[in-house]
Design a protein around this motif. Structure first.
Motif, short mmCIF file in Angstrom:
data_model
loop_
_atom_site.label_atom_id
_atom_site.label_comp_id
_atom_site.label_asym_id
_atom_site.label_seq_id
_atom_site.Cartn_x
_atom_site.Cartn_y
_atom_site.Cartn_z
N PHE B 155 1.35 -1.32 -0.58
CA PHE B 155 1.35 -1.37 -2.05
C PHE B 155 0.14 -2.18 -2.55
CE2 PHE B 155 5.57 -0.07 -4.06
CZ PHE B 155 5.97 0.71 -2.99
N ALA B 156 -0.29 -3.17 -1.75
CA ALA B 156 -1.35 -4.09 -2.21
C ALA B 156 -2.76 -3.56 -1.92
CB ALA B 156 -1.15 -5.44 -1.51
N PRO B 158 -6.13 -2.05 -2.39
CA PRO B 158 -6.84 -1.76 -3.66
C PRO B 158 -7.04 -0.26 -3.90
CG PRO B 158 -7.96 -3.49 -2.42
CD PRO B 158 -6.89 -2.96 -1.53
N GLN B 161 -3.74 1.19 -4.94
CA GLN B 161 -3.44 0.71 -6.30
C GLN B 161 -4.22 1.51 -7.33
OE1 GLN B 161 -1.64 -1.52 -7.94
NE2 GLN B 161 -0.60 -2.65 -6.33
N LYS B 165 -2.77 4.06 -10.18
CA LYS B 165 -2.96 3.76 -11.60
C LYS B 165 -3.63 4.95 -12.31
CE LYS B 165 -3.89 0.10 -14.74
NZ LYS B 165 -4.00 -1.33 -14.88
N ASP B 171 0.57 0.13 -12.92
CA ASP B 171 0.32 -0.49 -11.61
C ASP B 171 1.38 -0.03 -10.60
OD1 ASP B 171 -1.89 -1.88 -12.42
OD2 ASP B 171 -0.74 -3.64 -13.05
N LEU B 172 0.96 0.07 -9.38
CA LEU B 172 1.92 0.39 -8.31
C LEU B 172 2.74 -0.87 -8.00
CD1 LEU B 172 3.08 2.17 -6.05
CD2 LEU B 172 1.13 1.53 -4.65
N ALA B 173 4.02 -0.79 -8.25
CA ALA B 173 4.89 -1.95 -8.05
C ALA B 173 6.26 -1.45 -7.60
CB ALA B 173 5.02 -2.72 -9.36
#
Lengths: 330, 441
Positions: B155-156, B158, B161, B165, B171-173
């Motif tokens: 998920f983190a 870049p 992400q 987006k 945001d991907l969360a």
């Protein structure tokens, strides 16, 4: 030879059982001998068969009678304190009008038909080949028999891995032969393929058994019949249809009977491979029965279902055995 | 004289040998539970009980797929295998009515054990029968609910992400709703990460025991599924098959169809863990009980893993897991079994239970200010335990469960019929069961 053995040795096949007993009694220590001398042949016979009868009554007959009794009640094994009521034929009528049970019976019939058809076809063909006694036929016979010697639990788990869509060898072989991506189909998870996945495994495992019985049948045909046929210039094709098949038929029918009864109550392989799924696609009658009896705990209804299955198998087997006897008499 | 002495010695020895099993039994307790991570923690915790009381603890842990079969058979047959049983919450109705569990009210009163010391939802779910009455048949032992975990490291990334987006405008969360859950699962599904094709989510689809029911319930409850229109009335028409329930079941099937790994047709707890640990899926559902082990996992634990509660759609809801500990009526060591319950109910023991990986629902543990920070999933556990919903706990729960397993698996995995037909069929099945039980006319 020790004295004891010499004294009790049967000297003639015409010895009566009483004289054998007498000699046995002479050879045993005095108190026991005197006891045995007082026992008649009939009593002795009863003594020998009583343990078997007791076991049969305790393990087969009593549970059967008890199941018949329970099938007319509302009994549930997980509610021993609930009042037991006679419900008449209600359990039978509910079982016979339950679409899920008919669905399971259809699934069972499909499974039994195709497994027997394939096992008989392949088993007889293999037996016919093995009977040619080519070089190394003993080795190949042993190799062919290996699947039959494995435990169904091992076979079930083993094939579960083979059918795994991502790492399974089966999917890779199909992919290699057809060009279809291996992960694009699921043998155990697909409604269309899962019944065939089980049929393939059962056929792989039990064809050798059918082959063995058929081989016994083929080897029982006397050579002189073929020699006479050759003198009459009968072709191999004609010999097969007029001699081999008719004379091996009782053995083939016997193999079909054994496999039919066995596959009608198939449980372990299906449970291990699909658990009856996906959905209820491969839920054969024995799995439905197990769920009814030991998961839903409707013991009365499960007993009624078990009795119906028993009567169906027993009736069909009897009709089949009569047909088998007619074939043997021809 | 010598002969008499020898005879006496022999007789005494024989008597001692004969009595040995029963003597040992008096100082021994057998505790039955499922074979899973928390069970190991309980073995560790119980050493304190042995040290304090001198009672040896034996454990009978049964793998989850066979747990209900094995233990319910044991109870139904009047077996004496278990002195103490940590049984599933759904068993409590049947076990109370059939007299398999000891009613603990008098014991609790005598020993000063207060049910108000435990989380209300847990007491209601794990201890009481009939529901809503102060009749206690178990002490809450192991709080649990179905929740989710995800690859925090993926998920983190870049590039991931940024792509997410661009595609979804946010945001991907960790997802907050089932719509978001499906969106995220679809986003990851089929993607190549670290040179390996990955899939969206691992969910429960198991047919034989309770898997697909527990998994699909997480969607059903969130969409507004109810068992009854009026609690206690068994009026299921319009509740079980409401439009919200239909939407929830459809959402679960869509998630299964779009985003689970190949061959995921009969998957439960261990398959979900395997899929996640082998780096196959971005997200997975499972019980909180496994989260301590997952967090410690060398490959996917620590900084690589994150947790979230079951997403809400219309209702904030989580599927209840967990169990209470009961004394089996058939025990030969009632005194010892009750002593274990008394010991286990102590706040200090409950704190240690949590620290070892068990999920205490004692308020002394849950209301401790340090609790939410004590584990990365502790705060989510608090949220989940306040929104749990459970399956029927009726004496006929097994029949009710089997009917739901069949209907859901037929629809979700085997593509038979529609969601509405599946839930209509379920109402029909359940109505028949309650009619048989005399609870409906």
């Amino acid at each position: 030879m020790p004295k004891f053995r010499k004294e009790t040795q049967v000297t003639s096949v015409t010895d009566t059982s009483s004289s054998i007993l007498g000699k046995a009694a002479q050879a045993t220590p005095a108190p026991l001998a005197s006891r045995i001398r007082g026992i008649s042949d009939r009593t002795m016979a009863w003594l020998f068969i009583t343990p078997a009868i007791v076991l049969l009554l305790a393990i087969n007959i009593f549970p059967l009678i008890w199941a018949v009794y329970l099938s007319f009640t509302n009994y549930r094994a997980n509610r021993p304190n609930a009042p037991l009521e006679n419900v008449g034929l209600s359990n039978y009528s509910r079982v016979l009008s339950d679409p899920n049970i008919w669905q399971a019976m259809q699934t069972t019939a499909h499974f039994v038909f195709w497994t027997i058809f394939l096992q008989t076809l392949i088993g007889f063909s293999l037996a016919y080949l093995i009977d040619r006694k080519f070089r190394g036929h003993a080795f190949w016979t042993t190799v062919i028999l290996v699947p039959m010697m494995l435990s169904p639990a091992v076979v079930g788990n083993f094939w579960r891995f083979l059918y795994q869509p991502q790492i399974g060898l089966f999917n890779y072989i199909v992919s290699f032969l057809t060009g279809i991506p291996p992960s694009s189909f699921e043998m155990l998870g697909s409604v269309q393929l899962s019944p065939w996945a089980i049929i393939i495994v059962d056929t792989w495992m039990w064809t050798p058994y059918v082959m063995l019985i058929c081989l016994a049948g083929l080897r029982s045909i006397p050579d002189y019949i073929y020699e006479a046929a050759e003198v009459d210039r009968a072709s191999l094709w004609r010999q097969f249809w007029s001699i081999t098949l008719p004379m091996a038929l009782p053995f083939i029918m016997l193999a079909v009977l054994f496999r039919g009864i066995e596959n009608f109550k198939m449980f372990d392989m299906v449970t291990l491979l699909t658990g009856g799924g996906p959905g209820s696609t491969t839920e054969v009658a024995s799995i439905t029965l197990k769920r009814e009896a030991f998961e839903s705990w409707r013991t009365g209804r499960a007993s009624a279902f078990a009795i119906i299955l028993f009567v169906a198998v027993f009736g069909l087997a009897n009709i089949y055995v009569k047909a088998l006897n007619k074939v043997k008499q021809r | 004289m010598q002969t008499i002495k020898q005879a006496l010695l022999g007789a005494t020895s024989a008597l001692v040998l004969f009595m040995a099993p029963s003597l040992a039994k008096a100082d021994e307790l057998t505790l039955c539970w499922a074979a899973w991570d928390p069970a190991n923690a309980l073995v560790e915790l119980s050493k304190d009980f042995t040290a304090k009381s001198g009672t040896q603890m034996k454990f009978e842990f049964v793998p989850w797929p066979n747990f209900a079969d094995r233990i319910l058979n044991e109870l139904n047959s009047g077996g004496k295998l278990c002195d103490l049983l940590i049984g599933d919450s759904q068993w409590i109705g049947g076990s109370a009515e059939n007299g398999y569990y000891v009613k603990l009210n008098d014991f609790f009163d005598k020993e000063g054990i207060k049910m108000s010391d435990f989380a209300d939802a847990a007491v209601n779910a794990y201890s009481t029968w009939p529901k809503g009455t102060p009749n206690y048949w178990a002490l809450p032992a192991m709080g649990d609910a179905n929740a989710w975990f995800y690859r925090k490291d993926w998920f983190a990334k870049p590039e991931i992400q940024a792509e997410f987006k661009q595609k979804h405008g946010r945001d991907l969360a960790p997802p907050k709703t089932w719509d978001e859950l499906k969106e995220v699962a679809e986003f990851f599904n089929g993607r190549e990460i670290d040179g390996k094709k990955v899939y969206g989510a691992a969910i429960f689809t198991e047919r034989a025991s309770e898997g697909i029911t527990m998994g699909a319930s997480s969607a059903l409850y969130s969409y507004g599924f109810k068992y009854e229109n009026t609690p206690g009335k068994y009026d299921m028409e319009g509740a079980v098959n409401s439009p919200d329930a239909v939407a929830g079941l459809e959402a679960y099937k869509e998630l299964y169809k779009c985003c689970t790994p190949p061959g995921y047709t009969d998957a439960y707890m261990s398959e979900s863990l395997d899929a996640f640990k082998s780096g196959q899926v971005a997200m997975a559902m499972n019980w909180f009980a496994f989260f301590p082990g997952l967090y410690k996992d060398e490959k996917v634990g620590g900084d690589k893993i994150g947790f979230f509660v079951n997403p809400k759609e219309k209702v904030a809801a989580s599927t209840l897991g967990g169990q209470g500990i009961s004394v089996v009526s058939n025990t030969d060591n009632m005194k010892g079994a009750l002593a274990y319950i008394k010991w286990f109910a102590q706040p200090d023991v409950q704190k240690k239970w949590w620290s070892l990986g068990g999920y205490s629902v004692h308020k002394a543990v849950l209301t401790d200010p340090s609790f939410p920070e004590s584990q990365p999933f502790a705060a989510d556990f608090l949220v989940a335990m306040n929104q749990v919903q459970d399956f029927w706990q009726e004496p006929s729960y097994a029949i009710l469960l089997q009917a739901m397993q069949k209907r859901l698996h037929d629809y979700v995995v085997a593509d038979k019929g529609t969601a509405k037909e599946a839930l209509d069929g379920l109402v029909k099945d359940w109505t028949e069961v309650f009619k048989d039980d005399g609870k409906l006319n």
